[in-house]
Design an enzyme around this catalytic site. Sequence first.
Site, PDB file in Angstrom:
ATOM      1  N   ASP A 152       0.598  -0.984   0.122  1.00 17.56           N
ATOM      2  CA  ASP A 152       0.013  -0.478   0.123  1.00 17.56           C
ATOM      3  C   ASP A 152       0.992   1.118   0.119  1.00 17.56           C
ATOM      4  OD1 ASP A 152      -2.028  -1.629   0.026  1.00 17.56           O
ATOM      5  OD2 ASP A 152      -2.675  -1.677   2.071  1.00 17.56           O
ATOM      6  N   LYS A 183      -7.141  -4.065  -3.250  1.00 19.26           N
ATOM      7  CA  LYS A 183      -7.690  -5.150  -1.618  1.00 19.26           C
ATOM      8  C   LYS A 183      -9.022  -3.672  -0.569  1.00 19.26           C
ATOM      9  CE  LYS A 183      -4.016  -4.398   1.364  1.00 19.26           C
ATOM     10  NZ  LYS A 183      -4.480  -3.346   2.525  1.00 19.26           N
ATOM     11  N   CYS A 199      -2.098  -2.431   8.216  1.00 20.29           N
ATOM     12  CA  CYS A 199      -1.603  -3.780   7.158  1.00 20.29           C
ATOM     13  C   CYS A 199      -0.501  -4.271   7.730  1.00 20.29           C
ATOM     14  CB  CYS A 199      -1.982  -2.686   5.426  1.00 20.29           C
ATOM     15  SG  CYS A 199      -3.603  -2.274   5.670  1.00 20.29           S
TER      16      CYS A 199
END
Length: 235
Positions: free
Chosen positions: A58, A119, A152
């Site tokens: 990310d 995602k 994450c």
Amino acid sequence: MHRKFVVQLFAEEWGQYVDLPKGFAVSERCKLRLVPLQIQLTTLGNLTPSSTVFFCCDMQERFRPAIKYFGDIISVGQRLLQGARILGIPVIVTEQYPKGLGSTVQEIDLTGVKLVLPKTKFSMVLPEVEAALAEIPGVRSVVLFGVETHVCIQQTALELVGRGVEVHIVADATSSRSMMDRMFALERLARTGIIVTTSEAILLQLVADKDHPKFKEIQNLIKASAPESGLLSKV
């Protein structure tokens, strides 16, 4: 199984259970039991290119103004991806809700990566990622970096460890909006046996020898030290 349990056989002549050696064979009906290990096994953290995958999590444009020292972790992340290309290590990249948060930053060169996946789940461990890992024979270790450390990165690391994968988190290539969140996430992860390390340590461990055919290329990559940003005192 042998990493988490001791297998014991009930010995009739002694009237008690005794440990069985690894690789034992049973040739007749007997009584066995599994006893959980009470001592946590030490993770050695050995890395080899043939059994390692890099996870880039990310590193997206919309995070740029919010994540502490984002420019520094972009620089280190790019160095890791260059190292992966040199050593032929597969790379899996995710983007959290790219429709709203944008794509991976332009400074990160995604040439040759195995998978770029959008995602909404915080963890990178998605069915598509698991399928991609299953296509790579002998994967034992994941080198994980990106944002955010306490969300994450943490959730990905814990899921991978739960699946028996050894995880190396690159401290100089991961950050959060809050340094307190980052610090306590790294402390928690280290206590679970996850390896918190640095980009240079990772790359040199992967070549392992001055005579490695790719050593010179990796050496050129790390000649300039990684940024010594404010992340240094917050690990």
